[in-house]
Design a protein around this motif. Structure first.
Motif, short mmCIF file in Angstrom:
data_model
loop_
_atom_site.label_atom_id
_atom_site.label_comp_id
_atom_site.label_asym_id
_atom_site.label_seq_id
_atom_site.Cartn_x
_atom_site.Cartn_y
_atom_site.Cartn_z
N VAL A 208 0.16 2.43 15.72
CA VAL A 208 -0.20 1.02 15.90
C VAL A 208 0.04 0.28 14.59
O VAL A 208 -0.35 0.77 13.52
CB VAL A 208 -1.68 0.87 16.33
CG1 VAL A 208 -2.09 -0.58 16.39
CG2 VAL A 208 -1.91 1.54 17.67
N PRO A 209 0.68 -0.90 14.63
CA PRO A 209 0.82 -1.68 13.40
C PRO A 209 -0.56 -2.04 12.84
O PRO A 209 -1.43 -2.51 13.59
CB PRO A 209 1.58 -2.93 13.87
CG PRO A 209 2.27 -2.52 15.13
CD PRO A 209 1.35 -1.54 15.78
N ARG A 210 -0.74 -1.82 11.56
CA ARG A 210 -2.06 -2.05 10.98
C ARG A 210 -2.50 -3.51 11.13
O ARG A 210 -3.66 -3.80 11.41
CB ARG A 210 -2.07 -1.65 9.51
CG ARG A 210 -3.46 -1.79 8.87
CD ARG A 210 -3.51 -1.20 7.49
NE ARG A 210 -3.43 0.27 7.51
CZ ARG A 210 -4.47 1.06 7.78
NH1 ARG A 210 -5.64 0.53 8.09
NH2 ARG A 210 -4.32 2.36 7.76
N HIS A 211 -1.57 -4.45 10.96
CA HIS A 211 -1.96 -5.85 11.07
C HIS A 211 -2.37 -6.20 12.50
O HIS A 211 -3.24 -7.03 12.72
CB HIS A 211 -0.84 -6.78 10.58
CG HIS A 211 0.38 -6.78 11.45
ND1 HIS A 211 1.34 -5.80 11.39
CD2 HIS A 211 0.79 -7.65 12.42
CE1 HIS A 211 2.30 -6.07 12.25
NE2 HIS A 211 1.99 -7.17 12.90
N ALA A 212 -1.74 -5.51 13.50
CA ALA A 212 -2.13 -5.75 14.89
C ALA A 212 -3.52 -5.17 15.16
O ALA A 212 -4.33 -5.77 15.87
CB ALA A 212 -1.11 -5.14 15.84
N LEU A 213 -3.80 -4.00 14.58
CA LEU A 213 -5.13 -3.40 14.72
C LEU A 213 -6.18 -4.33 14.13
O LEU A 213 -7.27 -4.48 14.69
CB LEU A 213 -5.15 -2.04 14.01
CG LEU A 213 -6.51 -1.36 13.86
CD1 LEU A 213 -7.10 -1.01 15.22
CD2 LEU A 213 -6.40 -0.11 12.99
N GLU A 214 -5.85 -4.95 13.00
CA GLU A 214 -6.79 -5.84 12.34
C GLU A 214 -6.75 -7.25 12.90
O GLU A 214 -7.44 -8.15 12.40
CB GLU A 214 -6.49 -5.85 10.83
CG GLU A 214 -6.69 -4.48 10.19
CD GLU A 214 -6.21 -4.41 8.75
OE1 GLU A 214 -5.57 -5.38 8.28
OE2 GLU A 214 -6.46 -3.38 8.08
N GLN A 215 -5.91 -7.43 13.94
CA GLN A 215 -5.81 -8.71 14.67
C GLN A 215 -5.53 -9.88 13.72
O GLN A 215 -6.24 -10.88 13.69
CB GLN A 215 -7.09 -8.96 15.49
CG GLN A 215 -7.35 -7.90 16.53
CD GLN A 215 -8.56 -8.18 17.39
OE1 GLN A 215 -9.35 -9.07 17.12
NE2 GLN A 215 -8.69 -7.42 18.47
N ARG A 216 -4.45 -9.70 12.96
CA ARG A 216 -4.05 -10.74 12.02
C ARG A 216 -2.53 -10.75 11.90
O ARG A 216 -1.85 -9.80 12.31
CB ARG A 216 -4.66 -10.49 10.64
CG ARG A 216 -4.21 -9.18 10.00
CD ARG A 216 -4.76 -8.98 8.61
NE ARG A 216 -4.34 -7.70 8.03
CZ ARG A 216 -3.16 -7.49 7.45
NH1 ARG A 216 -2.26 -8.48 7.36
NH2 ARG A 216 -2.86 -6.30 6.95
N ALA A 217 -1.99 -11.83 11.37
CA ALA A 217 -0.56 -11.91 11.12
C ALA A 217 -0.25 -11.26 9.77
O ALA A 217 -1.13 -11.10 8.92
CB ALA A 217 -0.12 -13.37 11.11
N LEU A 218 1.00 -10.84 9.61
CA LEU A 218 1.42 -10.31 8.33
C LEU A 218 1.32 -11.39 7.26
O LEU A 218 1.65 -12.56 7.48
CB LEU A 218 2.86 -9.80 8.40
CG LEU A 218 3.10 -8.49 9.15
CD1 LEU A 218 4.60 -8.26 9.32
CD2 LEU A 218 2.46 -7.32 8.41
N SER A 219 0.84 -11.01 6.08
CA SER A 219 0.78 -11.94 4.96
C SER A 219 2.18 -12.18 4.42
O SER A 219 3.08 -11.35 4.61
CB SER A 219 -0.11 -11.37 3.85
OG SER A 219 -1.41 -11.11 4.33
N PRO A 220 2.41 -13.30 3.75
CA PRO A 220 3.73 -13.56 3.16
C PRO A 220 4.16 -12.41 2.24
O PRO A 220 3.41 -12.02 1.34
CB PRO A 220 3.52 -14.86 2.38
CG PRO A 220 2.39 -15.54 3.08
CD PRO A 220 1.48 -14.43 3.54
N LYS A 223 4.89 -6.02 4.07
CA LYS A 223 5.68 -5.19 4.96
C LYS A 223 4.77 -4.54 6.00
O LYS A 223 3.65 -4.12 5.68
CB LYS A 223 6.42 -4.11 4.18
CG LYS A 223 7.51 -4.65 3.26
CD LYS A 223 8.27 -3.51 2.58
CE LYS A 223 9.39 -4.06 1.69
NZ LYS A 223 10.15 -2.95 1.03
N ALA A 224 5.26 -4.46 7.23
CA ALA A 224 4.47 -3.85 8.30
C ALA A 224 4.29 -2.36 8.03
O ALA A 224 5.20 -1.68 7.55
CB ALA A 224 5.17 -4.06 9.65
N SER A 225 3.11 -1.86 8.32
CA SER A 225 2.83 -0.44 8.19
C SER A 225 2.06 0.02 9.42
O SER A 225 1.37 -0.78 10.07
CB SER A 225 2.01 -0.16 6.93
OG SER A 225 0.75 -0.80 6.98
#
Length: 318
Positions: A208-220, A223-225
């Motif tokens: 699962v993408p960590r930012h999706a798990l944390e329910q947030r958009a990627l910061s400027p 990188k997706a992890s």
């Protein structure tokens, strides 16, 4: 995509709770030792499930497993010896003249010793750990199918190779361990409505993408992890996961393999950031699923839609 699951590999419970017979002939073929054959990838729990077998055929399977284990342990002992010597030589070089090459040699050899020793310890260990029941693509699992109306347990590889496809498809299409519900009438048409099974699982794992798990958009600039999550039904119980399977024969031999059907995720899975999920069917639909009517595919889709209602809890996997 369900890339890993914790299966129920207790044969006694599978037979008792699901009224299934063990296909000992198929297990014997899987474990048959051949000097030119690569050892089948099987979870420790599946191997150890034959410990204490009382029948002559069951005891023969135990002997075959032990033969594979003895051969692998001999190779691991040799690997530990060779890599240990390589590591010691690198350490001696570092003591005399530190170089990046020597540091790399020491690191690589040390890692290989650790991996080999961990595998050797697993083979020698008698008690089971939760990880001993996990399967990954390419690993075998006990699958419940139906033969002439009788539920039967057979060992199958978790990555389905359909008939009339070359073995190289395993590499060309590595995602064939899952069958999307919306492609059952397409790529999976040779199996859907014909060869159905279930795998009994107690949990499953997803990237699962960590930012999706944390329910947030990627910061400027971020990188997706990914993070690996374990999903467990609440309350804990077995899940009957809908599968398709295939019997394949070619120059490389005979292969039984399966794929888990996936669909849109329930709320708990989607909230954790994943967009697919395996399908647990209701126990009341088991026989209808295992004995499909190829002329009534709508009834099979209804079984997939009328799935077992499950709430999931998730934790980050170790």
């Amino acid at each position: 995509m369900c890339y890993s699951a914790q299966i129920r590999a207790d044969y006694t419970k599978l037979v008792r709770e699901y009224g299934a017979m063990m296909s000992l002939d198929e297990f014997a073929q899987l474990y048959a030792h051949d000097a030119g054959k690569q050892r089948p990838k099987t979870p420790k729990a599946m191997d150890d499930g034959f410990a204490g077998a009382r029948t002559a055929q069951g005891q023969d399977i135990v002997a075959k497993i032990q033969q594979w284990h003895a051969e692998e342990m001999q190779a691991l002992d040799a690997e530990i010896r060779v890599q240990g010597e390589r590591r010691d030589a690198a350490h001696a070089s570092l003591a005399a003249r530190p170089t990046q090459k020597a540091r790399n040699e020491a690191r690589i050899a040390g890692n290989r010793v650790e991996r080999a020793q961990a595998r050797l310890d697993d083979l020698r260990r008698t008690g089971l750990l939760p990880r001993d029941s996990r399967i990954f693509p390419g690993v075998y699992a006990p699958v419940i199918v139906s033969e002439r109306g009788q539920r039967v347990i057979k060992p199958m590889r978790y990555q389905c190779r359909l008939p009339d496809t070359p073995a190289r498809h395993d590499t060309l299409y590595p995602g064939t361990y899952n069958a999307r519900r919306d492609s059952l009438g397409g790529y999976w048409k040779p199996a859907f409505g014909h060869c159905h099974g279930v795998v009994v699982v107690q949990s499953f794992y997803e990237h699962v993408p960590r930012h999706a798990l944390e329910q947030r958009a990627l910061s400027p600039g971020e990188k997706a992890s990914n993070v690996v999550l374990e999903f467990r039904p609440q309350p804990p119980r077995d899940l009957l996961i809908a599968c398709l399977w295939s019997e394949w024969e070619g120059p490389e031999g005979r292969l039984l393999s399966f794929a888990a059907i996936t669909d849109e995720p329930p709320r708990d899975i989607a909230a954790a950031g994943h967009d697919r999920c395996i399908i647990p069917i209701r126990p009341d639909n088991l026989d209808a699923w295992l004995n499909p009517d190829p002329n009534d595919l709508d009834a099979l889709y209804r079984i997939l839609d009328d799935r077992e209602p499950v709430s999931y809890a998730h934790t980050e996997a170790a």
